[in-house]
Design a protein around this motif. Structure first.
Motif, PDB file in Angstrom:
ATOM      1  N   ASP A 280      -7.113  -0.612  -3.796  1.00 26.48           N
ATOM      2  CA  ASP A 280      -8.041   0.560  -3.491  1.00 26.48           C
ATOM      3  C   ASP A 280      -8.032   0.636  -1.991  1.00 26.48           C
ATOM      4  O   ASP A 280      -8.752   0.668  -1.177  1.00 26.48           O
ATOM      5  N   TYR A 281      -6.822   1.499  -1.613  1.00 25.46           N
ATOM      6  CA  TYR A 281      -6.992   2.036  -0.222  1.00 25.46           C
ATOM      7  C   TYR A 281      -7.355   3.533  -0.204  1.00 25.46           C
ATOM      8  O   TYR A 281      -7.060   4.159  -1.073  1.00 25.46           O
ATOM      9  N   PRO A 282      -7.693   3.833   0.900  1.00 20.89           N
ATOM     10  CA  PRO A 282      -7.884   5.266   0.990  1.00 20.89           C
ATOM     11  C   PRO A 282      -6.710   5.987   0.855  1.00 20.89           C
ATOM     12  O   PRO A 282      -5.660   5.632   1.034  1.00 20.89           O
ATOM     13  N   ASP A 299      -0.667   5.266  -0.784  1.00 23.90           N
ATOM     14  CA  ASP A 299      -2.222   5.095  -0.523  1.00 23.90           C
ATOM     15  C   ASP A 299      -2.314   3.953   0.920  1.00 23.90           C
ATOM     16  O   ASP A 299      -1.688   3.047   1.112  1.00 23.90           O
TER      17      ASP A 299
END
Lengths: 374, 372
Positions: A280-282, A299
């Motif tokens: 869940d990276y930006p 990401d």
């Protein structure tokens, strides 16, 4: 519950030629290609070949592999009936032993395989980078009515002496195993991928163990014995990209090779997706001062410096004024301002300090960051 | 915050964003390169430990159902608690209409959740809030309800006709109203409320019986006399996406470091979305990228400046994209120039075409447009 074929992935090896990279993780868990770990290729091939029951044989440093694979959801392997199972060595009433080799690892898990009562067992290595439809290989295996089918790849003749070579007749019936031959008579190299009729393999594993014959390894022990006994063994000719990234240099090269979207591995092909655990990276961000050429980025990366001909994993930060060239930067690597990284592999979470130079000369350099002194 | 039931009250928009929301609610609009707008609400719940979530939508939108799945990407595929979605049917809408009747029809669910309190919010907010301070303030105040708001200058058309509140010196709400444009500075309601679950149930029942309100907002306006409502000011950046212009601005805002930090900084909850198993993005030898967010699976060979690209976008060599939003699966071919444009999913733009909008009125290319 009966299955036609189940997969057994050998993932217990260290891959010691990868040096410090496999100090803490098994080779199949080594990151590859920007967002994958090496075992993702074998797992995704299984999913795409509609194999829904898989045993993963682990031994060396299994934690990262366990964490990565979990219940197998990213590969669609979280089945109610079947799925992916981590199979470490274990104790029984009579015995407690590490896996002594590829065949011994399967021997120790006969009970697991029997639970699914399969017609066929597919033996894979978790170390290889390739896309392959195992169902086509199974159809070939059935058509030739073989007891054992070994996937093979045509290698350049001048390199054949580095491989396990199979000498076959015109119908791909195996006549001889030729391990690293000085004067190869064929250029069909074994890929370490086997389909066995389970009843036949099961019988061999049990009887060879009972007779106290050497039976630890498929290549050295079991396959030659089967051939000597006149079992029908065929070579399945595979065509396409296949790589065993055994050394730091070949690992580095294979990573840089797959930067090009037209690479033979066809990663962009949505009909044969390589699945992996997601993070869940930006989104990746290229700032005004950043420049990225002929590279792949994922990401969580934020680029303010210069990146050329490199592979970046999630969460990599390249500060302004830093230069990254011909490099593989694993997850959460931080390249500080003014640093120069060239012909290098930087391992997960390592930092390259301000104005530090990490430059490979003849050979690629492996940068471990703070780990270095330990 | 396990004692909170998180309710997402999705509103239908009257504004169709020049076609962008024809097929989807604002909640499932693509946003910020790799997200859907609703990811921010779902992630905020998870980040604050809210593990029981009810999503109420007026229509069973395909894009929303596909995206949310069973909630597994947010860890909401639970036996205990987890995500439940409630889509209205025609009959329910026919009798009383919209939000309140959807809540009423599903009161059994709300009652059955093992929580005492409710956090009700919308699916159109872009933020990354820590709810704990607001929650504590409500609990300490003893008020019936608490609403989160943001004080802002009243100069953004996106917030015209949005919900505002008036507050007294003690931060008590004295009115719930609509932004009619008279005030220079407004207390903009973030439509995010804390209250006892029992009060929420009672309000829904009363609203149904009176038949005088259809929306949650109307109910508040009606009931305020009998309730004590505290207000809590949210001080970080937040966007409620209400208009096309607002959608465009909220995307572009991510390119500014302070706003990026308020949403994505490393000490905050990660914003979670559905994984698409895309390959790493390729930047070509001649590519120029300057202040851009890019999704995975993309191939960038041309020039991209001050823009937001979603997943699997192809920018061919010789194409120039500036101040634009390109959504998933689009191809922008050689010689094309885009400025202040929004290109919806799976479009293929070629023929050396030039499309220029303005920041107040971006040029929208509808879904699956082929211009070649």
């Amino acid at each position: 519950m009966k299955k036609e074929m189940i997969g057994m992935i050998l993932a217990g090896g260290q891959g010691s030629r990868l040096k410090e990279m496999t100090k803490r993780i098994a080779k199949p868990a080594v990151p590859f290609g920007g967002r994958y770990r090496i075992i993702d290729f074998a797992l995704s091939n299984c999913t795409n070949s509609r194999i829904d029951t898989i045993g993963v044989l682990t031994q060396y440093r299994p934690f990262q592999l366990n964490a990565h694979i979990g219940v197998g959801a990213p590969w669609d392997l979280n089945h109610a009936n079947g799925g992916v199972f981590m199979l470490p060595p274990h104790e029984t009433e009579t015995d407690a032993a590490w896996y002594r080799g590829t065949a011994h690892a399967i021997y120790q898990n006969i009970e697991f395989i029997d639970r699914y009562n399969p017609e066929y067992v597919l033996i894979l290595s978790g170390d290889h980078i390739y896309k392959m439809n195992y169902d086509k290989m199974l159809q070939f295996h059935k058509k030739t009515e073989a007891d054992c089918t070994i996937a093979t790849l045509e290698v350049p003749w001048e390199e054949a002496s580095r491989f396990g070579i199979l000498n076959t007749d015109a119908d791909f019936n195996i006549e001889e195993f030729d391990e690293k031959p000085a004067n190869p008579r064929s250029n069909l190299a074994s890929m370490g991928i086997y389909i066995f009729n389970w009843s036949v393999l099961r019988e061999y594993l049990l009887s060879m163990e009972a007779a106290e014959m050497p039976s630890d390894d498929f290549g050295h022990d079991v396959l030659p014995k089967m051939l000597a006994d006149g079992k029908k063994m065929t070579a399945y000719p595979f065509k396409g990209y296949w790589k065993d990234v055994g050394t730091l240099d070949s690992y580095w090269e294979a990573n840089l090779d797959m930067i090009c979207p037209k690479h033979e591995l066809k990663l962009h092909d949505r009909s044969w997706i390589v699945y992996s655990q997601s993070s869940d990276y930006p989104p990746q961000k290229i700032n005004a001062s950043g420049s990225v050429k002929h590279s792949v980025i994922v990401d969580g990366c934020e680029i303010s410096g210069t990146v050329n001909n490199s592979v970046l994993f999630p969460g990599v930060i390249v500060e302004a004024g830093a230069v990254v060239e011909d490099a593989v930067l694993m997850g959460n690597v931080h390249i500080k301002k003014g640093a120069v990284v060239r012909k290098a592999i930087v391992v997960e979470t390592a930092t390259v300090e301000e104005y530090q130079r990490v430059i490979g000369e003849e050979e690629v350099v492996l940068h471990l960051g703070q780990e270095e002194g330990k | 915050m396990q004692n909170l039931l998180g309710i997402i009250n999705l509103k239908d928009t009257q504004n169709n964003f020049q076609g962008l929301t024809t097929h989807r609610p604002i909640a499932s609009l693509a946003y910020g390169s790799r997200y859907r707008v609703i990811d921010f609400t779902l992630s905020a719940f998870i980040g604050n430990g809210i593990k029981t979530v009810g999503m109420f939508s007026q229509k069973p939108y395909r894009s929303l159902i596909e995206h949310i799945d069973n909630g597994r990407y947010w860890g909401l595929d639970r036996k205990i608690g987890g995500l439940n979605c409630f889509y209205q049917t025609d009959d329910e809408q026919g009798i009383i209409g919209s939000e309140i009747s959807n809540f009423y029809a599903n009161l059994d669910y709300i009652t059955s959740t093992k929580t005492d309190d409710v956090l009700i919010t919308t699916g159109d907010l872009v933020w990354n809030p820590d709810f704990s301070a607001a929650y504590e303030k409500w609990q300490e105040s003893g008020a019936d309800m608490l609403v989160m708001y943001k004080t802002m200058e009243n100069n953004d058309a996106n917030y015209s006709k949005g919900n505002i509140i008036s507050i007294d010196a003690d931060q008590n709400v004295t009115s719930f109203g609509i932004n009619g444009g008279l005030q220079e500075e407004i207390n903009y309601s973030l439509s995010t409320f804390f209250m006892k679950k029992s009060l929420f149930e009672q309000l829904v029942r009363e609203a149904v019986e009176s038949t005088r309100c259809r929306t949650f907002q109307q109910m508040l306006e009606l009931k305020l006399e009998t309730l004590t409502v505290k207000a809590y000011e949210y001080t970080e950046n937040v966007y409620q996406i209400r208009t096309l212009e607002g959608y465009y601005k909220a995307n572009m805002a991510l390119l500014e470091p302070t706003i990026w930090g308020d949403v994505f900084s490393a000490n905050k909850t990660a914003i979670t979305t559905k994984s698409k198993d895309e390959v790493p993005t390729y930047y070509g030898k001649e590519s120029v990228t300057d202040n851009v967010l890019v999704g995975t699976g993309s191939i960038i060979e041309g020039t991209v400046k001050n823009s937001i690209l979603s997943r699997r976008v192809i920018i061919e060599e010789g194409a120039v994209v500036e101040n634009s939003i390109i959504l998933k699966g689009c191809t922008i071919r050689k010689g094309v120039r885009l400025n202040n444009a929004i290109v919806d999913k799976n479009s293929d733009i070629g023929n050396e075409i030039q499309l220029h909008g303005s920041s107040n009125f971006p040029f929208v290319v509808p879904k699956r447009t082929i211009m070649r």
